[in-house]
Design a protein around this motif. Structure first.
Motif, PDB file in Angstrom:
ATOM      1  N   ARG A  64       0.855  -1.189   0.000  1.00 52.85           N
ATOM      2  CA  ARG A  64       0.000   0.000   0.000  1.00 52.85           C
ATOM      3  C   ARG A  64       0.891   1.238   0.000  1.00 52.85           C
ATOM      4  N   ILE A  65       0.293   2.337  -0.492  1.00 50.85           N
ATOM      5  CA  ILE A  65       1.011   3.605  -0.484  1.00 50.85           C
ATOM      6  C   ILE A  65       0.915   4.159   0.928  1.00 50.85           C
ATOM      7  N   ALA A  66       2.059   4.377   1.562  1.00 51.00           N
ATOM      8  CA  ALA A  66       2.032   4.828   2.952  1.00 51.00           C
ATOM      9  C   ALA A  66       2.144   6.344   3.043  1.00 51.00           C
ATOM     10  N   GLY A  67       2.571   6.987   1.969  1.00 53.48           N
ATOM     11  CA  GLY A  67       2.665   8.436   2.046  1.00 53.48           C
ATOM     12  C   GLY A  67       3.137   9.014   0.734  1.00 53.48           C
ATOM     13  N   GLY A  68       3.003  10.335   0.603  1.00 59.91           N
ATOM     14  CA  GLY A  68       3.470  10.993  -0.598  1.00 59.91           C
ATOM     15  C   GLY A  68       2.359  11.094  -1.630  1.00 59.91           C
ATOM     16  N   SER A  69       2.700  11.676  -2.778  1.00 60.08           N
ATOM     17  CA  SER A  69       1.684  11.846  -3.799  1.00 60.08           C
ATOM     18  C   SER A  69       2.260  11.489  -5.153  1.00 60.08           C
ATOM     19  N   VAL A  70       1.348  11.052  -6.042  1.00 66.69           N
ATOM     20  CA  VAL A  70       1.721  10.721  -7.406  1.00 66.69           C
ATOM     21  C   VAL A  70       0.750  11.468  -8.307  1.00 66.69           C
ATOM     22  N   ARG A  71       1.218  12.366  -9.103  1.00 70.96           N
ATOM     23  CA  ARG A  71       0.343  13.074 -10.035  1.00 70.96           C
ATOM     24  C   ARG A  71       0.803  12.747 -11.444  1.00 70.96           C
ATOM     25  N   VAL A  72      -0.126  12.267 -12.247  1.00 68.60           N
ATOM     26  CA  VAL A  72       0.204  11.913 -13.616  1.00 68.60           C
ATOM     27  C   VAL A  72      -0.817  12.575 -14.530  1.00 68.60           C
TER      28      VAL A  72
END
Lengths: 605, 514, 268, 318
Positions: A64-72
């Motif tokens: 799972r994603i535990a933190g941060g951001s991904v913008r695409v």
């Protein structure tokens, strides 16, 4: 201007089974501008694929994603609903997987799979989509673009599938394409075709991309920026030329060093008495034809020999008969005609008919360590069994011998109680080696043993081989498709094409002199750490050959030159009429060709 | 001697006869209603079901037989022979029997019953290839011939006063002369055979030309439900109206649910026979000890839940007019049993005892006996064996094995078949010349008092001497839905001796067209 | 103590513990019952629970609890034994068929197919006819009936394993067939095989009761769980524990063993 | 491709025929080894040596076993299955309606069981190792572990006897409409479907879980394919082989393994006929029934094998 891809402080954690959560990706940030290509460089376990998949909002089970951001492309991946995520995938971001062979559904033909993403996203009517797909096939230099869509994945080669997968990724005209090691599984001669096709299409469409790979030479050809990953964290980031030519991080430097081709100086081993000799070997499947040859000839009248303590490399692309040859030598595959001599004695075709001594002295290390080691047995037990079986030791001595063997392959004795699944790929390959050494062999047959390993690990294994050759006086047959690897350890080489040894000579001399056209093609196809290599090679037609896909080597009559269909230098009236003679190039290799020309200047470098 | 006087015409007995017999009709007194369709579930159904009277061997066969066929004689609720197709039945010294047939009795195909049909029907039993169930009894007929179109003369090879009862056996029903194909029934009975699917079902519709009293039902459907629970469920859910062989364990629940139960005291018994010519049976002490070991009351309570009558190791049931009630059943006496068994010398042996679900209740009886034995430290190994093949593979072959014997229409038959020295069905191989003499004497005597005396003596001889232990006589239980009327208990067996269809009627609007 | 419980965390130990539990119950249980399983009490049949009879009485008025313990003994021991027999031989033959010459495999496959196509009832009757009704015959019957199934499964599973390189290596080394089957292939199909054995165990419990019904099987006064359910089936209308409790025990026994074997067979 | 599809199918059919021969011989041998013969069932306790001998002669049982087998086989090859030893009726006539009944019951049960088990198997593969998966697994195991006569009998007791909703016995003759069919067949069909569920669910789950871990499934997911299309188009065709095999095995047992259901619902099917024929040693009937079961089994498994071959593109093209 905002970047098309913006990853900030990404943390991904995962767990195996019911274990504790461990970080897979830690605090990773990078961005890619529109139209740029970013390379994610790393070895296995570096988290590069996990990051790549997160760009599509796909996190594998248990993670799972535990933190941060991904913008695409304007989407905030971490906040998308499953439905939004589905509508984005394939349409805005698409993916090209590492192994096209397994990423295509074997039950469906190609066309529906290629157009599927576009049709579920209702981008175009089906007929238009198929027309667009055919255009893409053509752009990607696929053979028979009109009809290839009707075929099934099992009927196509790896290079074709890889390009078809690119077509599948591009059909929706996405803004971003994620490539996950798309050429790693390909032969070099194929890789160059695929790379060229990719590059052309990406440039033409202005696509933003992320390219995951461990191969630095490939990075040099295709990417603008690069990120070096280790253990889920970024070690270094920058432009490709910075990273490839002025790496700052020690890990990047190590990677580069391992990728640097090295040629082993021939130690002046005279052509001593042959320990193992293969003479005129023919191996095949099916019923014998009228000529006494099998229906499908895999190994075709091949001869070579290995002296005591020698290191012979056999190189060839997939499907050339390398593994069949290895199996025949090991007695696992009966042959149709020819002989194999060991210590001057002819060997039986069936391993069970060989003497225990012969079995002991001729050991085989197979390509896939996972498959060679029984997954349910601790590795100590596996070694123990071999030691006991050949009666090399008894009682207490067995355990001692097992520790010795582990030590010999530079593994800790503590690993003896581990199961193969608890070891890394490199460790497994070392155990695989130890298993062969346990028998007390004279010749060890190594079939693509470094193919599945990371560069650094593979280099270490090769060093181990040279050490063993020196210390124990072992002879090796090293089967590979990697010219660099071969040159770094072997003193002699046999080039195999379509089952024939088209060239046999010293490894050192491969770089220069007169060679078979196929050897030259092979040589020219290995990418160099130079961003202009691909263009130069293509422009100058160095690696010019007809694509593998367009011809079927088996269609050539077996007595004629096997490379005839692809050969750029063939002479009509000669090559397609008469069988090629065996030429002995002075101070050079033995070549199976009418015209082993070396008139081109680039060979003299 | 004119026997019509004691063989009252069946029609006379019907209606008033049952009251005279002292058995109250069920469901109070109400005027019977004509019409309706009755669905009955029997127990055993198989592909071997047949419409050939000679081959009938199962309860459902007998029911079918009584639906479609008639005999010269029929047996009433007390097992007394009543004239049926015969108008008179005379005998000359019990050897020559002369039968005068009823006039204008018609088969279902419309032809009239003649003496020729009777001759054919009786003589075919002597042909082994017909494989009649009554081959042995039929062999006692020396000749059968038609004297006139309506008179038949039968000559026996030995006197037999109980011959009318033999003619009442359902197998001796009268069929059309020359019949070979029994896929369809052509009899003289009260119902036509509408459909016959062996092992599945049979449907009968009322025969408007029936010679006797008109049956109440319009039609009747008979199926077999072998599984106890399923049969009771079918009754309770209303899928069938009447079932044979209700399980004693469900009687209480059925009664609470408003269903009726008919308890028919029949002469059926499950017995343990000790082969007197083999190992254990050679010791009289052993046989005697075993008989004392039976806890007859416990068997009655545990196995039959009270629906049985305690037996005294001889085959004549307590209801029979010839039952010797001075012959008390042996009490359960463990000490005596132990003493006798010890004296027999088989004390330390584990006794192998063969039983099978084929002999009804034998497994449970064996278990109770095994328990009684364990209390005196005598070990019994119960060997339960499969149903199929039991009668040929185990019965009468094992040293200690169970049998299950159905009542026969006359005591002389019961005693003769099971205990005469020459009978192949002498279970314990008991040979007693005195008994054999009494048997032939009783067959030729017409004096009822003398008969009674002989029967009493025979019962005593069996109880004391033979190797057959008869702990209980079973009571047959039939259960019926509240709207089913006209049923009454019968000594002839379940469902009024398989003859219920001639008497049953349905209350209310239960009929349905077929 | 902590050490023991710590150890039990592994799936292997949990499976062993469960088996040991049932085996102990089978061996010791009947010794603890207050009545002989054949003892007939003065209680009415199908009576409910009372202080004298904790689970009431059965269709003959016998103590249900004592019979239940006896039933557990026979079901557990016989079904364990027969499942072990059928699965070990079937599995071995399945692997052997894969590793031996092709005509052996074809022939064995045909015979196994044939056995599977013959209704098990016929089979059971044959074995009664040939071997009699002893306990050994019983185990043999049940063993033979489920052998083909185990054969099929193990053959299917080992086909891919036999292709793996470590088997090839063992062969190239010149190992004996038995070694290859037992040491190299068997451990690799053990997981899925376990799940299969679990189902087969259920079937053998059910078959045992059917055999008892046919006439072979556990001889009176002993009983197995399935037969106990069957003989007390009429008790369903009275809600008798004599019928209900054995059903529950069968379910707990078989489901428990299956779930444990399943998780044991599952890779994590 | 060395083997063309017709060749493969032909090979499979030949294999099936071999099994058939094995079964026919074995069944004949077994039925004849069993103690006693058909005369027992007909004469029972009243047998006399004369009638037994006459009957045996009439049935041809006095002829040598090889001769009997040969004449049976010869007739069977010509489509003539003889006459029942018990009632003289033609075996084909006796089996016909019962086979029809059995096929009806099995077919209806399959119509429920197959979709249900596919659904349960697929869903528990999707939600593998979740609470749902566990519940499905325990429930299906529980259903199969409880003897089927218990399930059937309790169902009848509750729905027919207590609630008077459904009939306790199935009267095939009374079924003329779909409504009547549902009314009559609901319980037996449901019971049968329940007990045959477990194996199919387990196999479907295993095959599906295997397929779902393949990389082309992940690829499809990355193309933005929805779950329904993912399962139906991408996963199912690849898992079809093992699933169809499991279904074939379960279906073949639906026909022959339903004695208990037939008994509880008094349903005239072929399984009961077979049991009856075995216990009465009605050899021609046993042979014919065994043949029916065996042929069904072989047709189903062969069909499954062919489906497996066809589900692969190689097979389809060959």
């Amino acid at each position: 201007m905002t970047a098309t891809i913006q990853v900030e402080n990404l943390d991904i954690v995962g767990r195996r089974g019911k274990g504790v959560e461990l970080p897979i990706v830690q605090n990773v940030s990078f961005s890619v501008q529109r139209g740029d290509m970013l390379a994610l460089i790393g070895e296995s376990g570096s988290g590069k694929t996990t990051i790549a998949l997160s760009l599509l909002g796909h996190i594998r089970k248990g993670c799972r994603i535990a933190g941060g951001s991904v913008r695409v492309a304007g989407y905030d991946i971490t906040t998308l609903t499953p439905h939004e995520c589905r509508s984005m995938r394939g349409r805005v971001v698409s993916y090209v997987a590492q192994n096209a062979g397994s990423a295509f559904n074997p039950a469906l033909s190609i066309m529906p799979q290629v157009v599927e993403a576009a049709s579920v996203h209702r981008i175009l009517p089906k007929r238009d989509l198929e027309a667009r797909a055919i255009d893409l096939f053509r752009a990607l230099a696929l053979p028979d673009p009109e009809t290839i869509g009707k075929r099934y994945p099992s009927e196509l080669s790896g290079g074709q599938l890889q390009r078809l997968m690119a077509a599948m990724a591009l059909i929706t005209d996405p803004e971003v394409v994620v490539f996950d090691e798309p050429t790693t599984a390909l032969d070099v001669t194929t890789q160059i075709e695929v790379l060229a096709a990719f590059k052309a299409v990406l440039a033409e469409r202005g696509i933003t991309g992320v390219y995951v790979t461990h191969d630095l030479a490939v990075v040099a050809q295709i990417a603008d920026h690069a990120v070096v990953l280790k253990d889920g964290a970024i070690r270094e980031a920058g432009t490709v030329s910075d990273i490839l030519f002025q790496p700052e991080d020690p890990y990047s430097q190590a990677l580069l060093a391992a990728a640097e081709p090295s040629v082993r100086p021939t130690q002046g081993v005279e052509e001593g008495e042959a320990l193992l000799e293969v003479r005129d070997l023919v191996v095949g499947y099916g019923r014998p034809t009228a000529m006494g040859l099998p229906e499908n000839v895999i190994v075709n009248h091949t001869s070579f020999s290995v002296p005591k303590g020698g290191m012979l490399g056999i190189i060839g692309e997939s499907g050339c008969g390398k593994s069949t040859l290895a199996r025949a030598i090991s007695g696992l595959q009966p042959w149709a005609s020819g002989d194999i001599f060991f210590n001057g004695v002819s060997l039986a075709g069936d391993v069970t008919l060989r003497t225990p001594e012969q079995r002991r002295h001729l050991q085989f290390v197979a390509q896939n360590a996972d498959s060679v080691l029984n997954p349910t047995k601790p590795i100590g037990k596996t070694l123990e069994r071999v030691v006991r079986f050949y009666g090399n030791a008894r009682g207490e001595a067995v355990t001692r011998r097992v520790y010795e063997l582990l030590d010999m392959v530079q593994l800790s004795p503590a690993l003896a109680t581990r199961l193969p699944s608890e070891l890394s790929g490199g460790q497994k390959q070392r155990v695989n080696f130890a298993r062969a050494l346990a028998a007390g062999p004279k010749v060890v047959l190594c079939d693509e043993i470094t193919a599945a390993l990371d560069t650094v690990v593979a280099a270490a294994i090769r060093t181990l081989m040279t050490d063993l050759q020196r210390d124990l006086g072992l002879a090796f047959i090293f089967i590979t498709h990697d010219l660099h690897a071969l040159q770094s350890i072997c003193d002699r080489v046999a080039v195999l094409y379509a089952g024939q040894a088209v060239e046999v000579g010293s490894a050192e001399a491969l770089g220069a002199g007169i060679h078979h056209p196929y050897t030259r093609l092979l040589r020219a196809s290995v990418p160099l750490m130079d961003s202009s290599w691909l263009e130069r090679t293509r422009e100058r037609g160095l690696a010019k050959a007809l694509p593998v896909a367009t011809c079927d080597p088996a269609s050539t009559p077996p007595e004629l030159c096997c490379f005839l269909a692809r050969c750029p230098d063939r002479v009509s009236g000669l090559c397609d009429k008469e069988p090629p003679p065996t030429l002995f190039v002075p101070q050079g290799p033995r070549v199976l060709c009418h015209l082993p020309t070396s008139t081109r200047p680039e060979f003299s470098t | 001697m004119q026997l019509a006087s004691f063989l009252k015409r069946r029609t006379v007995l019907k209606g008033s006869g049952l009251l005279a017999a002292g058995m109250a009709p069920q469901n109070g007194i109400a005027a019977p209603i004509f019409g309706g369709h009755l669905k009955v579930a029997g127990v055993v159904g198989s592909a071997s079901e047949t419409l050939d009277p000679a081959r009938q061997s199962m309860a459902t066969d007998y029911i079918r037989g009584r639906l479609f066929y008639d005999g010269l004689v029929s047996l009433d609720d007390m097992l007394n022979p009543q004239l049926a197709l015969a108008e008179t039945l005379d005998s000359d010294g019990f050897v020559i029997w002369r039968v005068r047939l009823r006039r204008n009795v018609r088969f279902h195909d419309g032809t009239v019953l003649t003496a020729e049909d009777v001759v054919f029907s009786l003589l075919r039993h002597q042909d082994p290839s017909v494989s009649s169930q009554q081959y042995a009894l039929a062999k006692t007929m020396q000749s059968v011939r038609a004297i006139s179109p309506l008179v038949v003369e039968i000559v026996l090879n030995a006197p037999n006063a109980d011959f009318p009862a033999i003619l009442g056996i359902s197998n001796f029903a009268i069929v059309k002369a020359g019949t070979k194909d029994f896929s369809h029934a052509n009899g003289t009975g009260p119902f036509y055979c509408e459909e016959f699917a062996p092992g599945i079902r049979v449907i009968g519709t009322r025969n408007p030309d029936f010679w006797g009293d008109r049956p109440y039902l319009d039609s009747i459907e008979l199926i077999a439900i072998p599984d106890d629970m399923a049969r009771h469920n079918a009754l309770m859910s209303g899928d069938v109206d009447l079932i044979a062989t209700a399980n004693p364990r469900l009687v209480q629940m059925l009664k609470e649910g408003g269903f009726g139960i008919i308890e028919s005291p029949e002469g059926t018994y499950t017995d343990l026979s000790v082969r007197l010519d083999q190992r254990y049976g050679r010791s009289a002490d052993f046989v005697e000890g075993l008989k004392y070991l039976f806890n007859r009351e416990q068997i009655r309570q545990s196995v039959f839940l009270g629906f049985s009558r305690i037996g005294n190791d001889q085959p004549i049931p307590p209801e029979s007019p010839y039952f010797n009630h001075q012959l008390a059943p042996r009490e359960h006496d463990p000490d005596k049993a132990q003493f006798l068994l010890k004296r027999s010398g088989f004390w330390n042996e584990i006794l192998p005892m063969v039983c099978s679900p084929a002999a009804l209740g034998s497994v449970d009886i064996a278990v109770v006996l095994q328990y009684s034995a364990s209390q005196i430290a005598q070990k019994i190994a119960v060997q339960r064996v499969p149903v199929d093949g039991y009668w040929t593979q185990y019965w009468m072959k094992a040293s200690l094995g169970f049998g299950n014997i159905n009542p026969r229409p006359a005591p002389s038959l019961t005693l003769g078949v099971g205990f005469a020295s020459t009978s192949p069905w002498n279970e314990s191989r008991w040979h007693n010349a005195h008994f054999d003499g009494l048997l032939s004497e009783v067959k030729s005597t017409g004096n009822d008092a003398r008969k009674r005396q002989i029967y009493w003596d025979m019962q005593e001889l069996i109880a004391s001497g033979s190797g057959v232990c008869i702990p209980n006589f079973t009571t047959s239980l039939d259960a019926y839905a509240p709207h089913v009327c006209g049923l009454r208990p019968s000594q002839a067996g379940q469902l009024m001796g398989y003859d219920f269809a001639r008497s049953v009627w349905l209350r209310g609007n239960r009929g349905r067209a077929t | 103590m902590i050490g023991i419980f710590g150890k039990l965390r592994s799936k292997h130990d949990r499976a062993v513990l469960l088996l040991v539990f049932w085996l102990l119950l089978a061996l010791i249980g009947p010794l603890c019952s207050s009545y002989n399983p054949g003892a007939i009490s003065s209680q009415p049949v199908f009576s409910g629970p009372s202080t004298a009879h904790l689970l009431g009485t059965d269709y003959l008025g016998r103590d249900t609890l004592s019979r239940l313990l006896d039933g557990i003994r026979h079901t557990v021991l016989l079904c364990f034994a027969s499942t072990l027999l059928s699965c070990s031989i079937g599995t071995f033959m399945g692997i052997a068929a894969v590793t031996s010459k092709s005509w052996v495999e074809v022939l064995a496959g045909r015979v196994a197919d044939g056995f599977l196509a013959i209704p098990s009832l016929l089979f059971a009757l044959l074995v009664i006819a040939v071997f009699g009704t002893s306990t050994v015959a019983l185990i043999m019957t049940m063993g033979v009936i489920y052998m083909s199934g185990a054969y099929r499964t193990s053959r299917a599973l080992s086909q891919s394993v036999a292709q793996r390189d470590f088997v090839t290596m063992a062969r190239a080394r010149g190992e004996q067939m038995t070694y290859i089957i037992v040491q190299e292939i068997l451990p690799n199909i053990a997981g899925p095989m376990m799940a299969d054995i679990g189902l087969r165990f259920i079937y053998s419990v059910l078959l045992l009761s059917n055999l008892s019904f046919l006439g072979i099987g556990v001889q009176p006064p002993s009983v197995d769980l399935g037969s106990m359910v069957r003989e007390n089936m009429l008790g369903v209308v009275y809600g008798s524990p004599a019928m209900i409790v054995p059903v529950i025990v069968i379910a707990v026994l078989t489901v428990g063993i299956n779930v444990t074997l399943d998780s044991h067979g599952r890779k994590d | 491709m060395k083997n063309s599809l017709p060749k493969l199918i032909g090979k499979r059919c030949l294999a099936a025929a071999t099994s058939l021969v094995f079964v026919v011989v074995t069944v004949f041998a077994v039925t004849n080894i069993l103690p006693g013969d058909a005369t027992d069932a007909l004469l029972g306790q009243n047998a006399t040596p004369q009638t037994v001998a006459a009957l045996r002669h009439g049935m041809g049982l006095d002829q040598p076993i090889f001769f009997r087998f040969w004449s049976w086989l010869w007739a069977a090859v010509h489509g003539e299955f003889g006459h029942s030893l018990l009632n003289g009726l033609s075996v084909a006539d006796a089996i016909g309606p019962r086979l029809h009944n059995s096929l009806l019951l099995a077919g209806a049960a399959a119509l429920i069981a197959v979709p249900a088990s596919l659904f349960l198997g697929i869903t528990s593969a999707i939600w593998k190792d979740t609470f749902y998966d566990r519940i499905v697994s325990i429930m299906t195991l529980g259903v199969v572990s409880v003897p089927e006569f218990v399930i059937a009998t309790i169902a009848v007791y509750v729905f027919s006897v207590r609630l008077h909703l459904l009939p306790a016995i199935v009267d095939v003759g009374s079924v003329h409409s779909l409504g009547q069919f549902l009314y009559a067949f609901f319980m037996p069909v449901t019971t049968l479907a329940l007990v045959s569920l477990a194996q199919m669910v387990r196999m479907t789950r295993a095959a599906m879980a295997d397929t779902l871990s393949a990389s082309y499934i992940e690829m499809a997911l990355l193309k933005g394919i929805g779950p329904v299309r993912l399962i139906l188009v991408h996963a199912l065709p690849n898992a079809l082989g093992p699933i169809v095999n499991a279904v074939a095995l379960s279906l073949s047992s639906l026909l022959g393994g339903v004695v208990v259901i037939e008994v509880v619902f008094t349903y005239p099917g072929i399984a009961g006929l077979m049991v009856d024929a075995v216990s009465s040693r009605d050899v021609p009937m046993v042979q014919a029934c065994a043949l029916v079961f065996c042929v069904t089994y072989l047709i189903l498994t062969t069909f499954a094998d062919i489906v497996t071959i066809l589900s692969l593109p190689r097979g389809r093209k060959a």
